[in-house]
Structure formats: structure tokens, C-alpha cells
Scaffold this motif. Structure first.
Motif, PDB file in Angstrom:
ATOM      1  N   PRO A 187       0.824  -1.225   0.000  1.00 58.70           N
ATOM      2  CA  PRO A 187       0.000   0.000   0.000  1.00 58.70           C
ATOM      3  C   PRO A 187       0.846   1.259   0.000  1.00 58.70           C
ATOM      4  O   PRO A 187       1.978   1.268   0.486  1.00 58.70           O
ATOM      5  N   GLU A 189       1.938   4.891   1.275  1.00 63.43           N
ATOM      6  CA  GLU A 189       1.979   5.460   2.622  1.00 63.43           C
ATOM      7  C   GLU A 189       0.974   6.608   2.710  1.00 63.43           C
ATOM      8  O   GLU A 189       0.982   7.519   1.890  1.00 63.43           O
ATOM      9  N   GLU A 190       0.101   6.500   3.700  1.00 65.23           N
ATOM     10  CA  GLU A 190      -0.914   7.527   3.905  1.00 65.23           C
ATOM     11  C   GLU A 190      -0.754   8.127   5.304  1.00 65.23           C
ATOM     12  O   GLU A 190      -0.543   7.397   6.266  1.00 65.23           O
ATOM     13  N   THR A 191      -0.893   9.436   5.420  1.00 62.34           N
ATOM     14  CA  THR A 191      -0.695  10.097   6.716  1.00 62.34           C
ATOM     15  C   THR A 191      -1.774   9.731   7.728  1.00 62.34           C
ATOM     16  O   THR A 191      -1.529   9.681   8.926  1.00 62.34           O
ATOM     17  N   ASP A 192      -2.986   9.456   7.248  1.00 63.90           N
ATOM     18  CA  ASP A 192      -4.067   9.142   8.172  1.00 63.90           C
ATOM     19  C   ASP A 192      -4.265   7.639   8.352  1.00 63.90           C
ATOM     20  O   ASP A 192      -5.289   7.195   8.859  1.00 63.90           O
ATOM     21  N   SER A 193      -3.280   6.854   7.884  1.00 60.49           N
ATOM     22  CA  SER A 193      -3.303   5.389   8.028  1.00 60.49           C
ATOM     23  C   SER A 193      -4.422   4.728   7.228  1.00 60.49           C
ATOM     24  O   SER A 193      -4.737   3.551   7.451  1.00 60.49           O
ATOM     25  N   THR A 194      -5.002   5.453   6.289  1.00 57.63           N
ATOM     26  CA  THR A 194      -6.034   4.886   5.429  1.00 57.63           C
ATOM     27  C   THR A 194      -5.414   4.498   4.088  1.00 57.63           C
ATOM     28  O   THR A 194      -4.786   5.332   3.431  1.00 57.63           O
ATOM     29  N   VAL A 195      -5.592   3.243   3.708  1.00 63.87           N
ATOM     30  CA  VAL A 195      -5.031   2.759   2.447  1.00 63.87           C
ATOM     31  C   VAL A 195      -5.973   3.123   1.310  1.00 63.87           C
ATOM     32  O   VAL A 195      -7.124   2.677   1.281  1.00 63.87           O
ATOM     33  N   THR A 196      -5.502   3.931   0.390  1.00 63.98           N
ATOM     34  CA  THR A 196      -6.312   4.318  -0.764  1.00 63.98           C
ATOM     35  C   THR A 196      -5.794   3.704  -2.061  1.00 63.98           C
ATOM     36  O   THR A 196      -6.389   3.894  -3.112  1.00 63.98           O
TER      37      THR A 196
END
Length: 249
Positions: A187, A189-196
Motif C-alpha cells: 500500500p 503510505e498515507e498520513t491518516d493510516s487509510t489505504v487508498t
């Protein structure tokens, strides 16, 4: 006039007929198991085991019709017309008496000659249009004929997961055994820990572990089906290296 489809299921001393205005009226897999479990089927069909469920195409098609879905993502349905020059050329071609004949089984001479010219450039060698080019009914038939030509019972064929469901049964029909190598999802890397989103990555070590003396083929398509992954140059090199190491001396 509405078209009708008829399916005949023969069971040694009995038969059953199903008649409907489309294939969706035919009983589903669970209804047919009673018949198929006792069938004295041919060797190739027997390799598939009991009758399996619907394909991804037929199931998505059924769901799209059932729920009146306008965008069926199960298949690549174009929502635009072909370019006018293609339509005009098709109409013009039908007017020629030469066209209305049995064509050469491996492809019309004009077509295979054009393909040979194109692929001679891609492959950097002269391609013989008559002996080295065959035109098939889509990529599915091309793959099936290739597997039937190359695979013997006991041979193994590598498939990258996830995969288009067609591959497994084609390998089995040819007498081979499918061997699965999962692509690794990495995945973003997302700052809000949400995988987009993310990338599918080839694990070269996992591929090496699946190679055996029985490995006969590896199915590779880039863009990959169904993820759309483009294999990188380094991944292609690692695949070539593994295949080279597994080749007989």
C-alpha cells in the motif's frame, strides 16, 4: 423472432433438456451436480472435477442484468461506436465476392503478412507469415492452443495471483497442474493510516521456490489481468533469470 438456447445433458441411459430464451434460465450449478457427478465424461473434462460455478463473466453479466446496472465492470464493454473509417471498410469488404469464402484456418493471407511485418520489427528478426503466424479467436483461444501444444500430464504451469479464472481450467484441460505465486500488495503510505491504493509487486524469491523440475510454462501478461499491474524492467529480468535457471541443460 426470439432466439432460444437448448442444453442437453446426457447421463448414460437418460437425458434432460432445458429450454429458455437465454442461458440464464438454465439451472445453476447446484441443480446440475446430480447429473454431472455420475457422467462418464472424457479424460480432459474429468480433469476439471465436478462441474464448477459460473465464470466471472457470466456471473457479472447476470448481476448487471438483475440489478439493471449500466456500467458492468466485469467485462470491458465499450460505450462508443467504432470509428467511421472502420465501419466503412467493413461494409466495403462485404461487397467483395472474394471475401465470402472459407478463409485459411491459420488466418487470411493478407492479415498474416501484415502481422509478420509488424512483429518482424518487434522481434528484430524475419517472421515467416505462413509458418510462424496463426490468427485465433481472441487471446483465450491462443492461450488454450498454446497450453494444449506444450503441456503434458504432470507438467506444472506458474500463475501469478490474483489471476483471471480462465487460466486454471485451461491448464487442467491440457493435463497440467496450476502452481500459484502470489503478487505482494504494497500500500501507499498515507498520513491518516487509510489505504487508498498501492502497488502489486513480484516476489522473486517466492517465484524461485515454486519452480520445480516439472515446471513447463509460466503465464505472464503485462498489464496484468486483473490488477492492471505493469511489470517493471527489473521484475521482467528476474522472471527471465528464474526461467533461465529452471531450463534443462
Amino acid at each position: 423472432m426470439r432466439s432460444y438456447a437448448v442444453l442437453l445433458l446426457a447421463v448414460k441411459h437418460a437425458s434432460s433438456f432445458y429450454l429458455g430464451n437465454d442461458l440464464n434460465t438454465i439451472p445453476r450449478t447446484s441443480d446440475l451436480t446430480l447429473f454431472t457427478s455420475s457422467l462418464d465424461v472424457g479424460e480432459a473434462t474429468g480433469r476439471l472435477g465436478q462441474m464448477q460455478g459460473p465464470t466471472v463473466w457470466s456471473e457479472f453479466g447476470r448481476l448487471a442484468e438483475e440489478h439493471s446496472v449500466e456500467a458492468n465492470l466485469g467485462q470491458g464493454f465499450p460505450d462508443w461506436s467504432p470509428p467511421q473509417f472502420a465501419i466503412d471498410s467493413l461494409v466495403e469488404a462485404t461487397k467483395s465476392p472474394e471475401i465470402h469464402q472459407y478463409t485459411r484456418p491459420a488466418g487470411h493471407p493478407k492479415l498474416v503478412k501484415e502481422l509478420a511485418k509488424r512483429y518482424s520489427i518487434h522481434l528484430d528478426r524475419d517472421v515467416d507469415p505462413i509458418n510462424e503466424v496463426a490468427v485465433t479467436v481472441g487471446a483465450s483461444q491462443a492461450l488454450f492452443l498454446s497450453l494444449k501444444t506444450l503441456i503434458k500430464p504432470g507438467d506444472e504451469v506458474i500463475i501469478f495471483e490474483p489471476f483471471f479464472d480462465l487460466y486454471v481450467n485451461q491448464i487442467k484441460l491440457a493435463g497440467g497442474t496450476p502452481v500459484f505465486v502470489p503478487l505482494r500488495f504494497v500500500p501507499y503510505e498515507e498520513t491518516d493510516s487509510t489505504v487508498t491504493g498501492g502497488d502489486w509487486v513480484l516476489d522473486s524469491d517466492a517465484l524461485k521456490q515454486k519452480i520445480s523440475p516439472n515446471t513447463k510454462a509460466l503465464i505472464l501478461n503485462s498489464p496484468h489481468n486483473p490488477t492492471g499491474k505493469i511489470f517493471s524492467a527489473s521484475e521482467m529480468d528476474s522472471i527471465a533469470e528464474v526461467v533461465g535457471l529452471s531450463a534443462p541443460d
